[in-house]
Design a protein around this motif. Structure first.
Motif, PDB file in Angstrom:
ATOM      1  N   ARG A  17      44.189  28.976  37.902  1.00  0.00           N
ATOM      2  CA  ARG A  17      43.184  28.021  37.438  1.00  0.00           C
ATOM      3  C   ARG A  17      41.945  28.012  38.336  1.00  0.00           C
ATOM      4  O   ARG A  17      40.894  27.556  37.908  1.00  0.00           O
ATOM      5  CB  ARG A  17      43.781  26.614  37.387  1.00  0.00           C
ATOM      6  N   ARG A  18      42.056  28.522  39.545  1.00  0.00           N
ATOM      7  CA  ARG A  18      40.922  28.482  40.467  1.00  0.00           C
ATOM      8  C   ARG A  18      39.798  29.431  40.045  1.00  0.00           C
ATOM      9  O   ARG A  18      38.668  29.259  40.487  1.00  0.00           O
ATOM     10  CB  ARG A  18      41.383  28.835  41.878  1.00  0.00           C
ATOM     11  N   ALA A  19      40.123  30.437  39.253  1.00  0.00           N
ATOM     12  CA  ALA A  19      39.087  31.387  38.815  1.00  0.00           C
ATOM     13  C   ALA A  19      39.323  31.768  37.368  1.00  0.00           C
ATOM     14  O   ALA A  19      39.195  32.931  36.993  1.00  0.00           O
ATOM     15  CB  ALA A  19      39.075  32.617  39.716  1.00  0.00           C
ATOM     16  N   ARG A  20      39.677  30.779  36.552  1.00  0.00           N
ATOM     17  CA  ARG A  20      39.994  31.081  35.156  1.00  0.00           C
ATOM     18  C   ARG A  20      38.790  31.655  34.411  1.00  0.00           C
ATOM     19  O   ARG A  20      38.945  32.470  33.504  1.00  0.00           O
ATOM     20  CB  ARG A  20      40.510  29.820  34.463  1.00  0.00           C
ATOM     21  N   GLY A  21      37.571  31.211  34.788  1.00  0.00           N
ATOM     22  CA  GLY A  21      36.378  31.728  34.118  1.00  0.00           C
ATOM     23  C   GLY A  21      36.189  33.206  34.358  1.00  0.00           C
ATOM     24  O   GLY A  21      35.944  33.977  33.417  1.00  0.00           O
ATOM     25  N   LEU A  22      36.310  33.627  35.623  1.00  0.00           N
ATOM     26  CA  LEU A  22      36.162  35.047  35.945  1.00  0.00           C
ATOM     27  C   LEU A  22      37.288  35.877  35.350  1.00  0.00           C
ATOM     28  O   LEU A  22      37.052  36.993  34.845  1.00  0.00           O
ATOM     29  CB  LEU A  22      36.127  35.222  37.465  1.00  0.00           C
ATOM     30  N   LEU A  23      38.518  35.365  35.396  1.00  0.00           N
ATOM     31  CA  LEU A  23      39.634  36.103  34.810  1.00  0.00           C
ATOM     32  C   LEU A  23      39.481  36.220  33.303  1.00  0.00           C
ATOM     33  O   LEU A  23      39.759  37.272  32.713  1.00  0.00           O
ATOM     34  CB  LEU A  23      40.953  35.413  35.167  1.00  0.00           C
ATOM     35  N   GLY A  30      37.144  43.556  29.176  1.00  0.00           N
ATOM     36  CA  GLY A  30      38.090  44.652  28.994  1.00  0.00           C
ATOM     37  C   GLY A  30      38.450  44.865  27.541  1.00  0.00           C
ATOM     38  O   GLY A  30      38.605  46.008  27.089  1.00  0.00           O
ATOM     39  N   SER A  31      38.574  43.763  26.789  1.00  0.00           N
ATOM     40  CA  SER A  31      38.864  43.885  25.351  1.00  0.00           C
ATOM     41  C   SER A  31      37.708  44.549  24.620  1.00  0.00           C
ATOM     42  O   SER A  31      37.911  45.413  23.738  1.00  0.00           O
ATOM     43  CB  SER A  31      39.132  42.500  24.757  1.00  0.00           C
ATOM     44  N   GLY A  32      36.477  44.166  24.966  1.00  0.00           N
ATOM     45  CA  GLY A  32      35.315  44.817  24.365  1.00  0.00           C
ATOM     46  C   GLY A  32      35.273  46.295  24.685  1.00  0.00           C
ATOM     47  O   GLY A  32      34.946  47.129  23.824  1.00  0.00           O
ATOM     48  N   ALA A  33      35.604  46.638  25.938  1.00  0.00           N
ATOM     49  CA  ALA A  33      35.643  48.045  26.317  1.00  0.00           C
ATOM     50  C   ALA A  33      36.723  48.788  25.534  1.00  0.00           C
ATOM     51  O   ALA A  33      36.520  49.958  25.135  1.00  0.00           O
ATOM     52  CB  ALA A  33      35.903  48.168  27.820  1.00  0.00           C
ATOM     53  N   ALA A  34      37.866  48.141  25.270  1.00  0.00           N
ATOM     54  CA  ALA A  34      38.942  48.777  24.503  1.00  0.00           C
ATOM     55  C   ALA A  34      38.499  49.068  23.070  1.00  0.00           C
ATOM     56  O   ALA A  34      38.780  50.142  22.510  1.00  0.00           O
ATOM     57  CB  ALA A  34      40.178  47.884  24.510  1.00  0.00           C
ATOM     58  N   MET A  84      34.728  44.381  38.004  1.00  0.00           N
ATOM     59  CA  MET A  84      34.002  43.562  38.971  1.00  0.00           C
ATOM     60  C   MET A  84      34.390  42.091  38.858  1.00  0.00           C
ATOM     61  O   MET A  84      34.568  41.401  39.865  1.00  0.00           O
ATOM     62  CB  MET A  84      32.492  43.720  38.761  1.00  0.00           C
ATOM     63  N   ALA A  85      34.533  41.604  37.614  1.00  0.00           N
ATOM     64  CA  ALA A  85      34.922  40.202  37.418  1.00  0.00           C
ATOM     65  C   ALA A  85      36.330  39.950  37.952  1.00  0.00           C
ATOM     66  O   ALA A  85      36.598  38.922  38.595  1.00  0.00           O
ATOM     67  CB  ALA A  85      34.838  39.839  35.934  1.00  0.00           C
ATOM     68  N   GLY A  86      37.252  40.895  37.707  1.00  0.00           N
ATOM     69  CA  GLY A  86      38.610  40.744  38.227  1.00  0.00           C
ATOM     70  C   GLY A  86      38.650  40.773  39.742  1.00  0.00           C
ATOM     71  O   GLY A  86      39.351  39.976  40.380  1.00  0.00           O
ATOM     72  N   THR A  87      37.885  41.697  40.353  1.00  0.00           N
ATOM     73  CA  THR A  87      37.840  41.775  41.812  1.00  0.00           C
ATOM     74  C   THR A  87      37.259  40.503  42.420  1.00  0.00           C
ATOM     75  O   THR A  87      37.767  39.976  43.415  1.00  0.00           O
ATOM     76  CB  THR A  87      37.002  42.989  42.245  1.00  0.00           C
ATOM     77  N   GLU A  88      36.183  39.989  41.805  1.00  0.00           N
ATOM     78  CA  GLU A  88      35.578  38.752  42.301  1.00  0.00           C
ATOM     79  C   GLU A  88      36.554  37.585  42.187  1.00  0.00           C
ATOM     80  O   GLU A  88      36.627  36.728  43.080  1.00  0.00           O
ATOM     81  CB  GLU A  88      34.304  38.456  41.520  1.00  0.00           C
ATOM     82  N   TYR A 135      46.860  40.947  42.885  1.00  0.00           N
ATOM     83  CA  TYR A 135      47.493  40.349  41.707  1.00  0.00           C
ATOM     84  C   TYR A 135      46.439  39.871  40.713  1.00  0.00           C
ATOM     85  O   TYR A 135      46.522  40.143  39.513  1.00  0.00           O
ATOM     86  CB  TYR A 135      48.391  39.193  42.132  1.00  0.00           C
ATOM     87  N   PHE A 136      45.447  39.132  41.203  1.00  0.00           N
ATOM     88  CA  PHE A 136      44.422  38.597  40.304  1.00  0.00           C
ATOM     89  C   PHE A 136      43.358  39.631  39.964  1.00  0.00           C
ATOM     90  O   PHE A 136      42.768  39.574  38.882  1.00  0.00           O
ATOM     91  CB  PHE A 136      43.767  37.363  40.938  1.00  0.00           C
TER      92      PHE A 136
END
Length: 563
Positions: A17-23, A30-34, A84-88, A135-136
Motif C-alpha cells: 500500500r505504500r507505493a500502490r500508485g507506482l505499482l 506493462g499491460s500496454g506494452a504486452a 522504471m515505475a517498478g524500480t521506483e 520483490y516490489f
C-alpha cells in the motif's frame, strides 16, 4: 487485536500500500506494452506472409513495415517506463521501511532496543530492508505480466487455431502449479538462510566489540573457527536456495520446451497435409515462446518473494519492540520551559515488560534544584530503573511524575530539558568538539570551553596538541575512564539541562577522579536538579539528599543538615 493489526501492516501485502500508485502504473504500462507486442507480432507475421507467399512487392507493404517499427518502439518505451515505475516503487518502499525502523528504534529508546541483539537490529535494518526492493521492483510486475500477456496471447491464438489454444491452455497452468509446490520447501530454506545471516552478523559484532577480551583469553583462533563455521553454514544455506531456484527454472524450461515443440509438431504435420495456412502457423509459433516468456521472468524473480517473506518476518520482529520512550521524546529538543525548581514523583511504578513484576513500585520522592540527590542501594535494587523512568525511557502512568517552577506551577515533562550520563558513556568516532556538539549542534567554541571548565576537563583538552579537534578514537578509546566520564558530563551540561541524571559517575575511578567528579556534580546542582545513582561513599558524603532504594522501593531518605 492491535498486535494482529501491527503484524498485518508489516506483511508484504501491507507494505504494498505504500507505493500502490507506482505499482499500479507499472502493471498498467506493462499491460500496454504486452498489447503492443502482440500486435507487433501479428503485423510481422502478416508482413512476412505477404512478401514470401503472396508475392507482393516491398513498396506495397511499406505502411505495414512502418507500423511494425512504431509498435516495436512503443513496446520498448512502455516496457522501460513500467520497469522504471517498478524500480521506483521498490526503492521507495525499502527506504520508507528503513526510516520507519529507525524511528521505531528511537521510540523504543535504549531500554526497548536492548531486548534484541545489536547485530540482529543492524542486519534487519540493512539486509532485510534491501531484500524488499527486488520483490516490489521485479516480482509483483512480473507476476502481473504472467497473467496479462499469456491471456492476450491465448485470446489471439484462440482466433487462429483451436489445437494450439488447447495445448497452450493446458500446459501453461502447470508451470505456476509446480513452482508453488517447489516454493513450499524454498520458504523454509530461505528462513534458515536468514537465521544464519543474523547469527553471523551478531557474532561478528560481538567478537569485534570484545576483541580485547578474546585476545587476553587466547581465544583468537577459536573465534576465527567459530566465525568460519557460521560463514560456511550461511554459504550452504545460500547454495540450498540457489539449488531450488535452478530447480524451478528447470521445471519451467521443461514444460515450456515441451509445449512449444508440441505446437510446432502439430502445425508441421498440418502444413504438410495442407490443412493449415502459413500465416497462422508462423504467428502461433512466434507467439508460443512469448507465451512462456513472462513465466520465465517470473521464475527468475520467484526467489525474491521467498527472500522478502523472510525479511518481512524479521521486520515484524523489529516493530514488536516496546515503544518505551514514545510518550515523551520526539525528533527535536524541547523548548526551554523556564526555571525547573523541583521534580516530584508520586507513587511512581515502572518495569521493563507489561504483565510482569515492576522493577520499581510506588516510589514517592521529591528532588530539588540546589540539592545533590543521591540514590543508594544494592545492585539490582532499582536505582537505574528509577533514573530511566524519570528520563522517560520507561512508560509511566499519568500524574506520577511532574516538574514545578519557582511559583509552584506545573511544567510538562516533555518541555523539560533532561540530560543523561550513563555508567558507560558512548562517544562516537570523531573529535572532542563533535562529541560535545551532539548535545547542541550549533554551540560555539566559547560554549565548549565553558562546559569543559564546568566538568573540570578543560586543562586536559588544552594540553592536547589539537585541543578540541583531537580525535577520541573508537568509543573514546584514547581517553581514560575519568576523562571519558568528565567529557560525557560536559556534553550533558552543554544542553543546559533542567534535570541531570547520572548513573554510577565515580565507578572504577581513582580517588583523584572521584573527588573531581563529585565536586563537579555539587557545582552542577546549583543550576539544575541533579540525581545520581552510586555506591561510592565519597559522593554520598557530599549529597544533600540521600534516598535508599531496596527491591524497587524507596525505603528511607535523609537530608544533610544546613549549617
Amino acid at each position: 487485536m492491535q498486535s494482529s493489526q501491527s503484524q498485518t501492516q508489516w506483511q508484504l501485502s501491507g507494505l504494498t500500500r505504500r507505493a500502490r500508485g507506482l505499482l499500479g502504473a507499472s502493471v498498467a504500462l506493462g499491460s500496454g506494452a504486452a498489447i503492443l507486442f502482440v500486435w507487433q507480432l501479428s503485423l510481422l507475421a502478416h508482413l512476412v506472409d505477404d512478401l514470401t507467399f503472396q508475392g507482393q512487392p516491398l513498396t506495397s507493404v511499406e505502411s505495414d513495415f512502418l507500423k511494425v517499427i512504431a509498435f516495436s518502439a512503443g513496446f520498448l518505451v512502455l516496457q522501460w517506463l513500467a520497469d522504471m515505475a517498478g524500480t521506483e516503487a521498490g526503492l521507495r518502499i525499502s527506504a520508507s521501511v528503513q526510516q520507519d525502523g529507525l524511528k521505531h528504534l528511537f521510540r523504543a529508546g535504549p531500554v526497548g532496543s536492548a531486548t534484541q541483539p545489536t547485530g540482529q537490529l543492524v542486519t534487519t535494518l540493512t539486509e532485510a530492508t534491501t531484500a524488499l526492493e527486488p520483490y516490489f521492483a521485479q516480482y509483483i510486475p512480473r507476476a502481473a505480466m504472467m497473467v496479462v500477456l499469456p491471456l492476450f496471447i491465448l485470446a489471439r491464438v484462440f482466433a487462429l487455431d483451436g489445437w494450439s489454444f488447447v495445448v497452450l491452455a493446458c500446459t501453461g497452468p502447470l508451470v505456476p502449479l509446480f513452482m508453488a509446490l517447489v516454493g513450499y520447501s524454498a520458504q523454509s530454506v530461505m528462513d534458515r538462510q536468514w537465521v544464519q545471516l543474523v547469527l553471523m552478523g551478531s557474532s561478528f559484532m560481538d567478537y569485534l566489540k570484545g576483541l580485547r577480551t578474546v585476545r587476553l583469553f587466547a581465544q583468537t583462533q577459536n573465534s576465527i573457527k567459530a566465525m568460519t563455521a557460521q560463514t560456511e553454514a550461511h554459504r550452504l544455506a545460500t547454495l540450498s536456495v540457489m539449488r531450488i531456484a535452478f530447480l524451478t527454472s528447470a521445471v519451467l524450461e521443461f514444460f515450456a520446451s515441451l509445449s512449444i515443440a508440441l505446437v510446432a509438431v502439430i502445425f508441421g504435420a498440418r502444413l504438410l497435409s495442407g490443412t493449415a495456412d502459413f500465416r497462422s502457423a508462423f504467428l502461433v509459433l512466434l507467439l508460443a515462446p512469448e507465451y512462456f516468456m513472462p513465466l520465465r521472468a517470473f521464475s527468475a524473480s520467484y526467489h525474491a518473494r521467498q527472500n522478502a517473506n523472510a525479511a518481512a518476518k524479521r521486520l515484524a520482529d523489529l516493530f514488536t519492540l516496546p515503544a518505551y520512550a514514545a510518550a515523551r521524546y520526539g525528533t527535536e529538543q524541547p523548548k526551554h520551559a523556564g526555571s525547573v525548581e523541583a521534580l516530584s514523583c508520586h507513587m511512581l511504578s515502572a518495569g521493563y515488560a507489561t504483565g510482569k513484576t515492576e522493577q520499581i513500585n510506588c516510589v514517592t520522592a521529591t528532588f530539588y534544584k540546589g540539592q545533590l540527590s543521591v540514590l543508594v542501594g544494592e545492585s539490582g535494587a532499582g536505582k537505574t530503573t528509577l533514573l530511566r523512568a524519570v528520563l522517560g525511557f520507561l512508560p509511566l502512568s499519568s500524574d506520577t511524575c511532574a516538574a514545578f517552577d519557582q511559583n509552584g506551577q506545573s511544567i510538562a515533562l516533555q518541555n523539560c530539558r533532561m540530560a543523561w550520563v550513563p555508567q558507560r558513556p558512548l562517544l562516537v568516532f570523531g573529535t572532542i568538539a563533535e562529541n560535545l556538539r551532539l548535545a547542541a549542534p550549533h554551540a560555539s567554541l566559547a560554549d565548549l570551553h565553558h562546559v569543559a571548565e564546568q566538568a573540570d576537563i578543560l586543562p586536559f583538552i588544552q594540553s592536547l596538541p589539537h585541543g578540541f579537534e583531537t580525535q577520541v578514537g573508537e568509543r573514546g578509546s584514547s581517553l581514560s575512564g575519568g576523562q571519558l566520564k568528565r567529557l560525557a558530563l560536559a556534553r550533558a551540561l552543554l544542553g543546559k539541562p533542567d534535570i541531570l541524571c547520572v548513573d554510577e559517575p565515580t565507578a572504577h575511578l581513582n580517588s583523584e577522579s572521584t573527588a573531581s567528579i563529585t565536586q563537579t556534580l555539587s557545582r552542577c546542582a546549583r543550576d539544575c536538579i541533579v540525581i545520581a545513582a552510586t555506591h561510592q561513599d565519597t559522593l554520598i558524603s557530599h549529597a544533600d539528599q540521600v534516598l535508599y532504594v531496596s527491591q524497587g522501593h524507596v525505603t528511607s531518605f535523609r537530608e544533610r543538615a544546613v549549617a
